[in-house]
Design a protein around this motif. Structure first.
Motif, mmCIF file in Angstrom:
data_model
loop_
_atom_site.group_PDB
_atom_site.id
_atom_site.type_symbol
_atom_site.label_atom_id
_atom_site.label_comp_id
_atom_site.label_asym_id
_atom_site.label_seq_id
_atom_site.Cartn_x
_atom_site.Cartn_y
_atom_site.Cartn_z
ATOM 1 N N GLY A 155 -2.573 -51.061 -38.145
ATOM 2 C CA GLY A 155 -3.921 -50.493 -38.172
ATOM 3 C C GLY A 155 -4.400 -50.018 -39.533
ATOM 4 N N PHE A 156 -3.748 -50.422 -40.629
ATOM 5 C CA PHE A 156 -4.221 -50.031 -41.965
ATOM 6 C C PHE A 156 -5.432 -50.880 -42.353
ATOM 7 C CE2 PHE A 156 0.165 -48.465 -42.212
ATOM 8 C CZ PHE A 156 -0.048 -47.218 -42.760
ATOM 9 N N THR A 157 -6.392 -50.251 -43.019
ATOM 10 C CA THR A 157 -7.608 -50.959 -43.443
ATOM 11 C C THR A 157 -7.591 -51.314 -44.929
ATOM 12 O OG1 THR A 157 -8.763 -48.877 -43.886
ATOM 13 C CG2 THR A 157 -8.968 -49.801 -41.671
ATOM 14 N N PHE A 158 -6.729 -50.646 -45.701
ATOM 15 C CA PHE A 158 -6.619 -50.940 -47.133
ATOM 16 C C PHE A 158 -5.165 -50.880 -47.567
ATOM 17 C CE2 PHE A 158 -11.146 -50.031 -47.440
ATOM 18 C CZ PHE A 158 -11.555 -50.899 -48.442
ATOM 19 N N LEU A 159 -4.820 -51.730 -48.527
ATOM 20 C CA LEU A 159 -3.502 -51.694 -49.165
ATOM 21 C C LEU A 159 -3.727 -51.512 -50.663
ATOM 22 C CD1 LEU A 159 -0.389 -52.152 -49.220
ATOM 23 C CD2 LEU A 159 -0.871 -54.593 -49.471
ATOM 24 N N ILE A 160 -3.137 -50.454 -51.221
ATOM 25 C CA ILE A 160 -3.205 -50.212 -52.670
ATOM 26 C C ILE A 160 -1.809 -50.393 -53.243
ATOM 27 C CG2 ILE A 160 -3.678 -48.516 -54.486
ATOM 28 C CD1 ILE A 160 -5.683 -47.188 -52.655
ATOM 29 N N VAL A 161 -1.689 -51.269 -54.236
ATOM 30 C CA VAL A 161 -0.401 -51.516 -54.893
ATOM 31 C C VAL A 161 -0.511 -51.064 -56.345
ATOM 32 C CG1 VAL A 161 1.371 -53.209 -55.454
ATOM 33 C CG2 VAL A 161 -0.047 -53.535 -53.418
ATOM 34 N N ILE A 162 0.362 -50.148 -56.743
ATOM 35 C CA ILE A 162 0.386 -49.658 -58.129
ATOM 36 C C ILE A 162 1.524 -50.363 -58.862
ATOM 37 C CG2 ILE A 162 0.591 -47.636 -59.628
ATOM 38 C CD1 ILE A 162 -1.875 -47.571 -57.835
ATOM 39 N N LEU A 174 -6.158 -53.662 -55.092
ATOM 40 C CA LEU A 174 -6.851 -53.013 -53.978
ATOM 41 C C LEU A 174 -7.239 -54.105 -52.987
ATOM 42 C CD1 LEU A 174 -8.138 -50.500 -52.699
ATOM 43 C CD2 LEU A 174 -10.147 -50.886 -54.138
ATOM 44 N N CYS A 175 -6.563 -54.135 -51.846
ATOM 45 C CA CYS A 175 -6.726 -55.210 -50.869
ATOM 46 C C CYS A 175 -7.317 -54.653 -49.580
ATOM 47 C CB CYS A 175 -5.370 -55.869 -50.609
ATOM 48 S SG CYS A 175 -5.438 -57.218 -49.428
#
Length: 313
Positions: A155-162, A174-175
């Motif tokens: 149920g995640f709406t965004f994925l942020i990868v640093i 920012l996906c």
């Protein structure tokens, strides 16, 4: 001493360069002296112009507007008019419309590159306190193509990868889930809370207000809506917290503040942190795909029409 100063003024012709002086201390002394004289002349000229304007009164000519990179910017044909019907239709049907209509609540997963170091870990933890309903997970050797389906199923709406380089955060992916788009940013000027002077107390769990400045083009509008969709659209004003994304010359400055009412007329602000700067590298359709992804926009370093006055956001 007066004789020496007269000799110095007489010894140097108008086209003489201070850099020709070999002695370092002497060169520095002369440079500071010339700088002081230049500042003094500039101040005298300013006072003279002010007196002339006061003497002329209403007949004084209008003040000259100084040339800046912003006001000399080349007009972009893709600049968005918020009242345009086509823009309103696009906003009502794009990937982020459900957030603005309050049908979807954002839920964000923040992760890192493989085996992150201390500074990157702290940056992710502090970023999660600025973005409500965000969760930090550290991945070890797990490919993003395997992470994305797991995020969608939970149920995640965004994925942020640093991403990091030499133990310093240097990139962000920012996906938007489940169908994209995906934005790739360069990250710079990261300041964590302990490195900031006069910072406020740690942020509370209240949803902040969001300010988006100067996202004027089609591309900028898309990126601005993407940032806005990270945050709930019913801010809790009791928390007095504000997240700001300020675009200037295609650099996006992020700041996180708390405002304080000193009295009925005065308001102060405290920076809570973290702070960082983003530079858009690419915008990709769909979710992250480094091999077969279709790109909407890619930053070209050596394009022919590149100019200091040409901006994309």
């Amino acid at each position: 001493a007066k004789a020496d100063s007269v000799e110095e003024e007489a010894a140097f012709p108008p086209n003489f360069s201070v850099s020709e002086i070999k002695n370092k201390q002497r060169r520095h002394f002369m440079f500071m002296k010339l700088k002081q004289e230049k500042r003094k002349r500039k101040l005298e000229l300013k006072k003279k112009r002010k007196k002339e304007r006061e003497a002329l009164g209403d007949k004084a000519p209008p003040k000259e507007v100084p040339k800046t990179i912003e006001n000399q910017r080349i007009y972009d044909e893709t600049t968005v008019n918020p009242e345009d019907e086509e823009v309103a239709f696009d906003e009502g049907t794009d990937e982020f419309s459900s957030y603005f209509n309050r049908l979807t609540n954002p839920k964000v997963l923040i992760t890192t590159s493989d085996r992150p170091r201390g500074r990157t870990v702290r940056f992710c933890e502090q970023l999660s306190t600025a973005v409500p309903d965000s969760h930090v997970y550290y991945r070890r050797g797990l490919a993003l193509k395997r992470v994305i389906p797991q995020c969608i199923s939970r149920g995640f709406t965004f994925l942020i990868v640093i991403n990091e380089d030499r133990k310093v955060p240097n990139g962000m992916v920012l996906c938007h889930l489940p169908n994209g788009p995906t934005a790739h940013f360069k990250v710079s000027s990261v300041r964590l809370r302990k490195e900031m002077k006069r910072r406020g107390k740690d942020p509370t769990e209240h949803s902040p207000e969001v300010i988006l400045n100067n996202f004027t083009t089609r591309l900028g509008h898309s990126i601005g809506r993407m940032f806005a969709a990270l945050f709930p659209h019913d801010p809790q004003f009791i928390g007095r917290q504000v997240a700001t994304f300020h675009n200037q010359r295609d650099f996006i400055f992020f700041r996180f503040h708390r405002y304080i009412f000193k009295n009925e007329k005065k308001v102060g602000i405290q920076e809570l942190g973290p702070r960082f700067t983003l530079k858009l590298r690419s915008l990709q359709k769909g979710t992250f795909d480094s091999k077969y992804g279709e790109y909407e926009w890619v930053h070209k370093r050596h394009e022919m029409d590149s100019s200091r006055r040409k901006f994309h956001l």
